[in-house]
Write a protein that holds these residues in place. Structure first.
Motif, mmCIF file in Angstrom:
data_model
loop_
_atom_site.group_PDB
_atom_site.id
_atom_site.type_symbol
_atom_site.label_atom_id
_atom_site.label_comp_id
_atom_site.label_asym_id
_atom_site.label_seq_id
_atom_site.Cartn_x
_atom_site.Cartn_y
_atom_site.Cartn_z
ATOM 1 N N LEU A 1 0.824 -1.208 0.000
ATOM 2 C CA LEU A 1 0.000 0.000 0.000
ATOM 3 C C LEU A 1 0.859 1.259 0.000
ATOM 4 C CD1 LEU A 1 -2.760 -1.132 2.517
ATOM 5 C CD2 LEU A 1 -2.967 -0.953 0.023
ATOM 6 N N LYS A 2 1.923 1.261 0.804
ATOM 7 C CA LYS A 2 2.825 2.419 0.845
ATOM 8 C C LYS A 2 3.567 2.580 -0.487
ATOM 9 C CE LYS A 2 3.466 4.944 3.775
ATOM 10 N NZ LYS A 2 2.770 6.202 4.103
ATOM 11 N N THR A 3 3.928 1.474 -1.117
ATOM 12 C CA THR A 3 4.589 1.547 -2.415
ATOM 13 C C THR A 3 3.658 2.192 -3.426
ATOM 14 O OG1 THR A 3 5.919 -0.414 -1.945
ATOM 15 C CG2 THR A 3 5.661 0.188 -4.275
ATOM 16 N N TYR A 4 2.403 1.786 -3.449
ATOM 17 C CA TYR A 4 1.439 2.368 -4.388
ATOM 18 C C TYR A 4 1.231 3.853 -4.103
ATOM 19 C CZ TYR A 4 -2.581 3.142 -7.325
ATOM 20 O OH TYR A 4 -3.416 3.630 -8.290
ATOM 21 N N GLU A 5 1.118 4.204 -2.824
ATOM 22 C CA GLU A 5 0.921 5.609 -2.451
ATOM 23 C C GLU A 5 2.105 6.465 -2.919
ATOM 24 O OE1 GLU A 5 -0.605 7.590 1.560
ATOM 25 O OE2 GLU A 5 1.456 6.833 1.756
ATOM 26 N N LYS A 6 3.307 5.914 -2.765
ATOM 27 C CA LYS A 6 4.519 6.640 -3.138
ATOM 28 C C LYS A 6 4.683 6.735 -4.650
ATOM 29 C CE LYS A 6 9.217 5.456 -2.881
ATOM 30 N NZ LYS A 6 10.249 4.666 -2.267
ATOM 31 N N CYS A 7 4.429 5.608 -5.346
ATOM 32 C CA CYS A 7 4.656 5.579 -6.796
ATOM 33 C C CYS A 7 3.881 4.424 -7.428
ATOM 34 C CB CYS A 7 6.150 5.438 -7.084
ATOM 35 S SG CYS A 7 6.539 5.383 -8.852
ATOM 36 N N PRO A 8 2.714 4.706 -8.007
ATOM 37 C CA PRO A 8 1.923 3.642 -8.640
ATOM 38 C C PRO A 8 2.700 2.853 -9.704
ATOM 39 C CG PRO A 8 0.597 5.619 -8.415
ATOM 40 C CD PRO A 8 2.004 5.997 -8.038
ATOM 41 N N LYS A 9 3.618 3.513 -10.403
ATOM 42 C CA LYS A 9 4.399 2.818 -11.428
ATOM 43 C C LYS A 9 5.345 1.793 -10.788
ATOM 44 C CE LYS A 9 4.930 2.464 -15.805
ATOM 45 N NZ LYS A 9 3.833 1.881 -16.563
ATOM 46 N N GLN A 10 5.952 2.170 -9.661
ATOM 47 C CA GLN A 10 6.816 1.230 -8.947
ATOM 48 C C GLN A 10 6.000 0.024 -8.482
ATOM 49 O OE1 GLN A 10 8.707 2.771 -5.410
ATOM 50 N NE2 GLN A 10 9.960 0.972 -5.155
ATOM 51 N N PHE A 11 4.766 0.277 -7.991
ATOM 52 C CA PHE A 11 3.875 -0.805 -7.584
ATOM 53 C C PHE A 11 3.620 -1.737 -8.769
ATOM 54 C CE2 PHE A 11 -0.266 -2.750 -7.154
ATOM 55 C CZ PHE A 11 -0.269 -3.210 -5.853
ATOM 56 N N ASP A 12 3.341 -1.162 -9.928
ATOM 57 C CA ASP A 12 3.080 -1.951 -11.131
ATOM 58 C C ASP A 12 4.300 -2.807 -11.489
ATOM 59 O OD1 ASP A 12 1.694 -2.732 -13.621
ATOM 60 O OD2 ASP A 12 3.199 -1.454 -14.586
ATOM 61 N N PHE A 13 5.471 -2.175 -11.512
ATOM 62 C CA PHE A 13 6.684 -2.914 -11.860
ATOM 63 C C PHE A 13 6.927 -4.076 -10.899
ATOM 64 C CE2 PHE A 13 8.719 1.097 -13.875
ATOM 65 C CZ PHE A 13 8.121 0.817 -15.085
ATOM 66 N N ARG A 14 6.784 -3.808 -9.611
ATOM 67 C CA ARG A 14 7.148 -4.812 -8.590
ATOM 68 C C ARG A 14 6.078 -5.885 -8.410
ATOM 69 N NH1 ARG A 14 9.405 -5.206 -3.155
ATOM 70 N NH2 ARG A 14 9.750 -7.437 -3.073
ATOM 71 N N TYR A 15 4.834 -5.455 -8.220
ATOM 72 C CA TYR A 15 3.799 -6.409 -7.800
ATOM 73 C C TYR A 15 2.896 -6.902 -8.925
ATOM 74 C CZ TYR A 15 5.431 -4.833 -3.290
ATOM 75 O OH TYR A 15 6.221 -4.519 -2.222
ATOM 76 N N ILE A 16 2.745 -6.143 -9.992
ATOM 77 C CA ILE A 16 1.921 -6.602 -11.117
ATOM 78 C C ILE A 16 2.801 -7.340 -12.129
ATOM 79 C CG2 ILE A 16 0.320 -5.929 -12.954
ATOM 80 C CD1 ILE A 16 -0.751 -5.375 -10.096
ATOM 81 N N GLN A 17 3.892 -6.668 -12.550
ATOM 82 C CA GLN A 17 4.785 -7.271 -13.545
ATOM 83 C C GLN A 17 5.798 -8.234 -12.927
ATOM 84 O OE1 GLN A 17 6.362 -4.600 -16.551
ATOM 85 N NE2 GLN A 17 4.817 -3.068 -16.005
ATOM 86 N N GLY A 18 5.993 -8.144 -11.617
ATOM 87 C CA GLY A 18 6.891 -9.061 -10.929
ATOM 88 C C GLY A 18 8.373 -8.830 -11.191
ATOM 89 N N LEU A 19 8.743 -7.604 -11.547
ATOM 90 C CA LEU A 19 10.159 -7.314 -11.780
ATOM 91 C C LEU A 19 10.913 -7.341 -10.450
ATOM 92 C CD1 LEU A 19 9.773 -4.373 -14.336
ATOM 93 C CD2 LEU A 19 10.226 -6.788 -14.814
ATOM 94 N N PRO A 20 12.141 -7.806 -10.455
ATOM 95 C CA PRO A 20 12.901 -7.883 -9.198
ATOM 96 C C PRO A 20 13.229 -6.487 -8.671
ATOM 97 C CG PRO A 20 14.297 -8.456 -11.066
ATOM 98 C CD PRO A 20 12.905 -8.304 -11.597
ATOM 99 N N MET A 21 13.302 -6.389 -7.345
ATOM 100 C CA MET A 21 13.631 -5.130 -6.694
ATOM 101 C C MET A 21 15.095 -5.153 -6.282
ATOM 102 S SD MET A 21 11.835 -3.387 -3.404
ATOM 103 C CE MET A 21 12.855 -4.010 -2.073
ATOM 104 N N LYS A 22 15.775 -4.083 -6.545
ATOM 105 C CA LYS A 22 17.168 -3.981 -6.133
ATOM 106 C C LYS A 22 17.216 -3.733 -4.624
ATOM 107 C CE LYS A 22 21.427 -1.554 -7.176
ATOM 108 N NZ LYS A 22 22.066 -0.495 -7.968
ATOM 109 N N THR A 23 18.034 -4.510 -3.924
ATOM 110 C CA THR A 23 18.181 -4.315 -2.484
ATOM 111 C C THR A 23 19.509 -3.630 -2.211
ATOM 112 O OG1 THR A 23 19.188 -6.479 -2.187
ATOM 113 C CG2 THR A 23 16.797 -6.357 -1.950
ATOM 114 N N ASN A 24 19.620 -3.077 -1.010
ATOM 115 C CA ASN A 24 20.867 -2.437 -0.630
ATOM 116 C C ASN A 24 21.348 -3.018 0.694
ATOM 117 O OD1 ASN A 24 19.582 -1.026 1.552
ATOM 118 N ND2 ASN A 24 18.861 0.512 0.080
#
Length: 141
Positions: A8-31
């Motif tokens: 929910l916070k990811t979507y609030e911050k950036c709907p496109k990031q939500f789409d990339f991560r949770y809809i398209q399933g693209l990997p997230m870079k960790t630090n």
């Protein structure tokens, strides 16, 4: 689709990031900080329920981690540990559901109890994020 506070916070911050991560399933870079936080959560949970194995950390992180684990244990104090790393979930009407089938779900870092204070849900943060209060309110529902 299942939702969590993080989603929910990811979507609030950036709907496109939500789409990339949770809809398209693209990997997230960790630090390094994210990986340290994950390991620290494990160390705290292990310390609450048994013995922590600090060998999961780089040697340069051990001293800081030991201090943070001790802070967590001191915060809990003599209260009774009800559970650690507890998966919780609800359906759309906020009725309890198994984590795997829940519409909204999360993992509570610790639940403690004392007769004088009652039950407390705890979410440990390594970055002092102000969102943790919102996250706990969601878990309390």
């Amino acid at each position: 689709m299942q939702y969590s506070y993080t989603r929910l916070k990811t979507y609030e911050k950036c709907p496109k990031q939500f789409d990339f991560r949770y809809i398209q399933g693209l990997p997230m870079k960790t630090n390094t900080g994210m990986r340290f936080g994950e390991k620290l959560h494990k160390l705290i949970s292990d310390s609450l329920t048994g013995t922590a194995d600090y060998s999961i950390l780089d040697i340069s992180q051990v001293q800081e981690a030991k201090g943070l684990v001790q802070n967590a244990l001191a915060y809990i104090g003599d209260r009774t540990l009800v559970g650690s790393e507890i998966p919780v979930g609800v359906d759309k009407k906020f009725r309890q559901k198994p984590f795997e089938k829940a519409y909204l779900r999360g993992v509570v870092d610790a639940i403690v109890y004392s007769p004088s204070e009652g039950i407390e849900l705890i979410d440990f943060k390594t970055n002092y994020a102000p969102e943790s209060k919102e996250q706990l309110l969601l878990y309390a529902l």
